[in-house]
Design an enzyme around this catalytic site. Structure first.
Site, PDB file in Angstrom:
ATOM      1  N   LYS A 158      -3.847   4.662 -13.485  1.00 61.53           N
ATOM      2  CA  LYS A 158      -5.268   4.848 -13.779  1.00 61.53           C
ATOM      3  C   LYS A 158      -5.942   5.612 -12.652  1.00 61.53           C
ATOM      4  CE  LYS A 158      -5.608   0.364 -16.124  1.00 61.53           C
ATOM      5  NZ  LYS A 158      -6.243  -0.969 -16.088  1.00 61.53           N
TER       6      LYS A 158
ATOM      7  N   GLY B  92       0.333  -1.503  -7.056  1.00 67.20           N
ATOM      8  CA  GLY B  92       0.029  -1.230  -5.666  1.00 67.20           C
ATOM      9  C   GLY B  92      -0.748  -2.371  -5.039  1.00 67.20           C
ATOM     10  N   GLY B  93      -0.512  -2.613  -3.751  1.00 66.85           N
ATOM     11  CA  GLY B  93      -1.226  -3.684  -3.058  1.00 66.85           C
ATOM     12  C   GLY B  93      -0.790  -5.058  -3.530  1.00 66.85           C
ATOM     13  N   ASP B  94      -1.771  -5.901  -3.834  1.00 68.32           N
ATOM     14  CA  ASP B  94      -1.525  -7.259  -4.320  1.00 68.32           C
ATOM     15  C   ASP B  94      -2.050  -7.366  -5.748  1.00 68.32           C
ATOM     16  OD1 ASP B  94      -1.129 -10.366  -3.191  1.00 68.32           O
ATOM     17  OD2 ASP B  94      -2.571 -10.175  -4.834  1.00 68.32           O
TER      18      ASP B  94
ATOM     19  N   ASP C   8       2.027   1.365 -11.711  1.00 68.66           N
ATOM     20  CA  ASP C   8       0.736   1.996 -11.475  1.00 68.66           C
ATOM     21  C   ASP C   8       0.863   3.277 -10.669  1.00 68.66           C
ATOM     22  OD1 ASP C   8      -0.604   0.048 -12.843  1.00 68.66           O
ATOM     23  OD2 ASP C   8      -1.280  -1.052 -11.075  1.00 68.66           O
TER      24      ASP C   8
ATOM     25  N   GLY D 249      -3.301   5.257   3.305  1.00 68.38           N
ATOM     26  CA  GLY D 249      -2.850   4.459   4.436  1.00 68.38           C
ATOM     27  C   GLY D 249      -1.419   3.970   4.294  1.00 68.38           C
TER      28      GLY D 249
ATOM     29  N   THR E 176      -2.136  -6.426   0.727  1.00 73.53           N
ATOM     30  CA  THR E 176      -3.244  -5.648   0.188  1.00 73.53           C
ATOM     31  C   THR E 176      -3.646  -4.526   1.142  1.00 73.53           C
ATOM     32  OG1 THR E 176      -5.421  -5.815  -0.845  1.00 73.53           O
ATOM     33  CG2 THR E 176      -5.069  -7.120   1.147  1.00 73.53           C
ATOM     34  N   ALA E 177      -4.206  -3.461   0.591  1.00 80.34           N
ATOM     35  CA  ALA E 177      -4.511  -2.262   1.366  1.00 80.34           C
ATOM     36  C   ALA E 177      -5.434  -2.540   2.550  1.00 80.34           C
ATOM     37  CB  ALA E 177      -5.132  -1.203   0.459  1.00 80.34           C
TER      38      ALA E 177
ATOM     39  N   PRO F  62       0.788  -1.236   0.000  1.00 81.27           N
ATOM     40  CA  PRO F  62       0.000   0.000   0.000  1.00 81.27           C
ATOM     41  C   PRO F  62       0.818   1.283   0.000  1.00 81.27           C
ATOM     42  CG  PRO F  62       0.093  -0.899   2.193  1.00 81.27           C
ATOM     43  CD  PRO F  62       0.812  -1.882   1.318  1.00 81.27           C
TER      44      PRO F  62
ATOM     45  N   MET G 268     -11.619   1.763  -3.640  1.00 77.71           N
ATOM     46  CA  MET G 268     -12.003   2.650  -4.754  1.00 77.71           C
ATOM     47  C   MET G 268     -13.479   3.052  -4.694  1.00 77.71           C
ATOM     48  SD  MET G 268     -10.002   0.383  -7.640  1.00 77.71           S
ATOM     49  CE  MET G 268     -10.724  -1.137  -7.006  1.00 77.71           C
TER      50      MET G 268
END
Length: 267
Positions: free
Chosen positions: A69, A100-102, A47, A212, A130-131, A24, A183
């Site tokens: 995006k 980002g994240g997974d 990203d 975060g 993941t976030a 994250p 999102m």
């Protein structure tokens, strides 16, 4: 043609793609395997949510291709991203797809891996934190808690082109279930309305976590009914994670520091 899973320690070969989860934002949350691939990359396709601190870990001579995006604003369409991965791999580069994240949690990693494999290119899959897991931990919100929440659901809050957020709302009414929306800031009026209509108490605790795990992290406490009002009042923008459930209030009776380190209040 093969997929190399995390337990395999093969080196990153020319003409291969590695789908790497960058987590994250906090570089300390990178896995050792992610760091290993980052250090070997010759081309990185990255990203919007990959932090500058993580980008700084790339080799100096690594070619950087930004494909970030935003909602309704895609710098490079997904088909174009898929083709970029293949084109650079066929050019015999070590291609890092940094997300980002997974990659496999709302990251379209499955689509990209399938496209690469169908073109006869080997693909390493490297998970990231993941976030939902990291951001909630950093602000003292456990996703599950004994006798409070026995399950947790991750949901994308993106609406369709028609403006609808088509979800099985009736399955989200259980008060002992934590719900995390990725999102979803622009969809908050729909989310609140539909969850309350499905049976969730309008006073259910909720939290909005902006950026975060980064130095810019902010957390805003609210209720399910007041989420939209909070977004407007605080001018909250993406990227923001939405957490709904009684777990949001677990640490209300103790004082917490801002990022990733819980300390009691000394009186």
């Amino acid at each position: 043609m093969s997929v190399y899973f995390p337990q395999n320690k093969q080196s990153f070969q020319a003409g291969e793609v590695a789908l790497v989860g960058a987590g994250p934002g906090d570089p300390d949350l990178l896995t050792l395997q992610a760091y290993r691939f980052i250090q070997q990359a010759e081309v990185v396709i990255y990203d919007r949510l990959v932090s500058q601190e993580i980008m700084a870990l790339l080799p100096n001579d690594c070619q950087r291709v930004y494909v970030g995006k935003k909602q309704a604003e895609h710098r490079v369409p997904q088909d174009g991203i898929n083709q970029l991965l293949v084109d650079h791999a066929l050019d015999k580069k070590k291609v890092l797809r940094l997300k980002g994240g997974d990659p496999f949690v709302f990251g379209r990693g499955g689509e990209e891996a399938l496209f690469v494999l169908k073109h006869g290119i080997s693909c390493h899959i490297v998970p990231g934190i993941t976030a939902a897991s990291a951001c909630t931990s950093y602000v003292g919100i456990p996703l599950t808690h004994r006798q409070t929440a026995q399950s947790c659901t991750f949901i994308t809050g993106h609406v369709k082109d028609c403006g609808q957020l088509d979800l099985p709302w009736s399955t989200l009414q259980n008060s002992k279930q934590t719900i995390v929306f990725y999102m979803g800031v622009k969809s908050i009026p729909i989310i609140s309305q539909q969850l309350i209509a499905a049976g969730r108490d309008k006073t259910t605790p909720a939290a909005l976590i902006y950026k975060g795990t980064t130095p810019e992290q902010r957390v805003y406490r609210s209720t399910l009914e007041s989420l939209h009002e909070t977004v407007i009042k605080e001018a909250i923008k993406p990227p923001t994670l939405i957490v709904i459930g009684d777990v949001v209030g677990i640490f209300d009776q103790v004082e917490l520091s801002n990022i990733g380190y819980l300390t009691p209040q000394i009186s």
